[in-house]
Design a protein around this motif. Structure first.
Motif, PDB file in Angstrom:
ATOM      1  N   ASP A 116       8.061 -10.647   4.277  1.00  0.00           N
ATOM      2  CA  ASP A 116       9.013 -11.521   4.668  1.00  0.00           C
ATOM      3  C   ASP A 116       9.997 -11.168   5.638  1.00  0.00           C
ATOM      4  N   GLY A 117       9.590 -10.114   6.374  1.00  0.00           N
ATOM      5  CA  GLY A 117      10.477  -9.606   7.594  1.00  0.00           C
ATOM      6  C   GLY A 117      11.722  -8.905   7.197  1.00  0.00           C
ATOM      7  N   ASP A 118      11.751  -8.483   6.109  1.00  0.00           N
ATOM      8  CA  ASP A 118      12.963  -7.629   5.855  1.00  0.00           C
ATOM      9  C   ASP A 118      13.150  -6.271   6.108  1.00  0.00           C
ATOM     10  N   VAL A 119      11.794  -5.747   6.550  1.00  0.00           N
ATOM     11  CA  VAL A 119      11.767  -4.294   6.959  1.00  0.00           C
ATOM     12  C   VAL A 119      10.818  -4.406   8.199  1.00  0.00           C
ATOM     13  N   ASP A 120      10.529  -3.756   8.948  1.00  0.00           N
ATOM     14  CA  ASP A 120       9.650  -3.379  10.116  1.00  0.00           C
ATOM     15  C   ASP A 120       8.460  -2.280   9.610  1.00  0.00           C
ATOM     16  N   MET A 121       8.749  -1.565   8.667  1.00  0.00           N
ATOM     17  CA  MET A 121       7.495  -0.570   8.225  1.00  0.00           C
ATOM     18  C   MET A 121       8.091   0.298   7.008  1.00  0.00           C
ATOM     19  N   VAL A 122       7.179   0.601   6.219  1.00  0.00           N
ATOM     20  CA  VAL A 122       7.605   1.028   4.792  1.00  0.00           C
ATOM     21  C   VAL A 122       7.163   2.470   4.724  1.00  0.00           C
ATOM     22  N   VAL A 123       7.730   3.494   4.435  1.00  0.00           N
ATOM     23  CA  VAL A 123       7.259   4.834   4.316  1.00  0.00           C
ATOM     24  C   VAL A 123       7.855   5.546   2.977  1.00  0.00           C
ATOM     25  N   ALA A 124       7.061   5.141   2.048  1.00  0.00           N
ATOM     26  CA  ALA A 124       7.425   5.208   0.585  1.00  0.00           C
ATOM     27  C   ALA A 124       6.241   5.665  -0.360  1.00  0.00           C
ATOM     28  N   GLY A 125       5.476   6.644  -0.164  1.00  0.00           N
ATOM     29  CA  GLY A 125       4.625   7.117  -0.969  1.00  0.00           C
ATOM     30  C   GLY A 125       3.411   5.959  -1.192  1.00  0.00           C
ATOM     31  N   TYR A 126       3.174   5.142  -0.163  1.00  0.00           N
ATOM     32  CA  TYR A 126       2.328   3.977   0.002  1.00  0.00           C
ATOM     33  C   TYR A 126       1.064   4.564   0.071  1.00  0.00           C
ATOM     34  N   ALA A 127       0.182   4.400  -0.942  1.00  0.00           N
ATOM     35  CA  ALA A 127      -1.144   4.795  -1.038  1.00  0.00           C
ATOM     36  C   ALA A 127      -1.949   3.881  -0.098  1.00  0.00           C
ATOM     37  N   MET A 128      -3.015   4.311   0.512  1.00  0.00           N
ATOM     38  CA  MET A 128      -3.788   3.477   1.577  1.00  0.00           C
ATOM     39  C   MET A 128      -5.215   2.979   0.825  1.00  0.00           C
ATOM     40  N   THR A 129      -5.066   2.300  -0.360  1.00  0.00           N
ATOM     41  CA  THR A 129      -6.297   1.862  -0.881  1.00  0.00           C
ATOM     42  C   THR A 129      -6.852   0.506  -0.430  1.00  0.00           C
ATOM     43  N   ASP A 130      -7.880   0.345  -0.825  1.00  0.00           N
ATOM     44  CA  ASP A 130      -8.590  -0.997  -0.620  1.00  0.00           C
ATOM     45  C   ASP A 130      -7.677  -2.319  -0.771  1.00  0.00           C
ATOM     46  N   GLU A 131      -7.202  -2.187  -1.908  1.00  0.00           N
ATOM     47  CA  GLU A 131      -6.425  -3.187  -2.733  1.00  0.00           C
ATOM     48  C   GLU A 131      -4.963  -3.350  -1.771  1.00  0.00           C
ATOM     49  N   ALA A 132      -4.377  -2.298  -1.618  1.00  0.00           N
ATOM     50  CA  ALA A 132      -3.084  -2.360  -0.598  1.00  0.00           C
ATOM     51  C   ALA A 132      -3.304  -2.935   0.729  1.00  0.00           C
ATOM     52  N   SER A 133      -4.652  -2.466   1.216  1.00  0.00           N
ATOM     53  CA  SER A 133      -4.847  -2.893   2.584  1.00  0.00           C
ATOM     54  C   SER A 133      -5.227  -4.347   3.036  1.00  0.00           C
ATOM     55  N   ARG A 134      -5.313  -5.014   1.769  1.00  0.00           N
ATOM     56  CA  ARG A 134      -5.587  -6.328   1.963  1.00  0.00           C
ATOM     57  C   ARG A 134      -4.230  -7.217   2.257  1.00  0.00           C
ATOM     58  N   GLY A 135      -3.179  -6.388   1.867  1.00  0.00           N
ATOM     59  CA  GLY A 135      -1.847  -7.184   2.126  1.00  0.00           C
ATOM     60  C   GLY A 135      -1.090  -6.672   3.225  1.00  0.00           C
TER      61      GLY A 135
END
Length: 306
Positions: A116-135
């Protein structure tokens, strides 16, 4: 206005007070752009140029604000390993500390805040899973963790448990894929901790970096058990996204921000090579009793898109 946008507007206001030129992502050469970003919309209007790099005098970074050791906010100040990593990367991109706008996000808000353009990046314990990488697109990893449960110190991990999961997390997906798992879902780890203390759940699902901070200043005894639940509701072997059972944290950006992701990956490699990564571990994670098994190899850091 959503809760995220209200929080973003508040963070933007702080940045504007700190720097009269700050436009929260708007191009300072455009008065109308700055006005629309900080005015009527009330959002941190994170913007990017054709290169995909953040444009303007501030960079908006989505972080956790309720996880001591990783991302925590106390008396208006942010601290933790993810906060130090985010600040290092932002500095490497050319932003001074006063130009960094931290935007608190719940785990289930992370991808939407980027897209949505609210942030430029996220650094928040975000696991690099296959599911997350689709988004989203990831740069990393910058920390390797293992799935774990937080429970009372007198609990029997072999008994059937009701486990609290946090919406939008990798471990929630992992547990949800196990037949017979009894779970209760909330939006934050703080809500899960309240449920554990009240006795409405028997354990909290997370990882061995996220969970130690939840035990700070809590009455009663708690302990961390490696692994998640088997199908019968008892704890089982480690089961992360990879064959080795690990959950790897990455910095997330929008899918169309490949150049930004590569610049972030370069900064993460430098952070490990120059010793900053170890200093952040010693300052933020070690006091909670958590030490990563090893630092990520700079050779393994890359930008990954689904």
């Amino acid at each position: 206005m959503t809760g995220l946008r209200r929080a973003a507007a508040a963070a933007c206001a702080v940045a504007l007070l700190a720097s009269p030129l700050a436009g929260c992502g708007a191009d300072p050469s455009s008065t109308s752009a700055a006005a629309s970003s900080s005015g009527a919309s009330g959002t941190v209007g994170a913007t990017a140029g054709a290169s995909g790099l953040p444009q303007g005098p501030t960079v908006a970074i989505g972080v956790a604000d309720d996880l001591p050791g990783l991302g925590d906010r106390h008396d208006g100040a942010y601290s933790g390993f993810d906060i130090d990593v985010a600040s290092y990367v932002a500095n490497a991109l050319g932003y001074a500390d006063k130009q960094i706008v931290f935007v608190p996000l719940k785990p289930n808000e992370r991808a939407a805040a980027l897209n949505d353009g609210d942030v430029d990046m996220v650094v928040a314990g975000y696991a690099m899973t296959d599911e997350a990488s689709r988004g989203v697109t990831f740069a990393g990893p910058y920390l390797e963790t293992r799935p774990a449960l937080l429970t009372h110190d007198d609990a029997d991990p072999s008994a059937r448990m009701t486990v609290c999961t946090v919406n939008g997390t990798a471990v929630q997906t992992m547990i949800g894929n196990r037949d017979g798992a009894a779970t209760r879902a909330y939006d934050t780890y703080g809500q899960c901790m309240t449920a554990l203390m009240a006795g409405s759940v028997d354990a909290i699902a997370g990882d061995d970096a996220t969970l130690p901070g939840l035990m700070l200043d809590r009455r009663g005894g708690y302990r961390i058990v490696d692994g998640l639940m088997d199908g019968d509701g008892s704890t089982g072997p480690l089961d992360g996204d990879g064959s080795d059972g690990a959950l790897r944290y990455g910095i997330a950006v929008r899918h169309d921000r490949d150049e930004l992701a590569e610049r972030i990956a370069d900064a993460l490699r430098d952070m490990i090579d120059d010793g900053s990564w170890q200093r952040f571990v010693d300052a933020d994670l070690a006091p909670l009793g958590y030490r990563p098994r090893e630092a990520p190899s700079p050779r393994d850091i890359a930008h990954i898109t689904g």
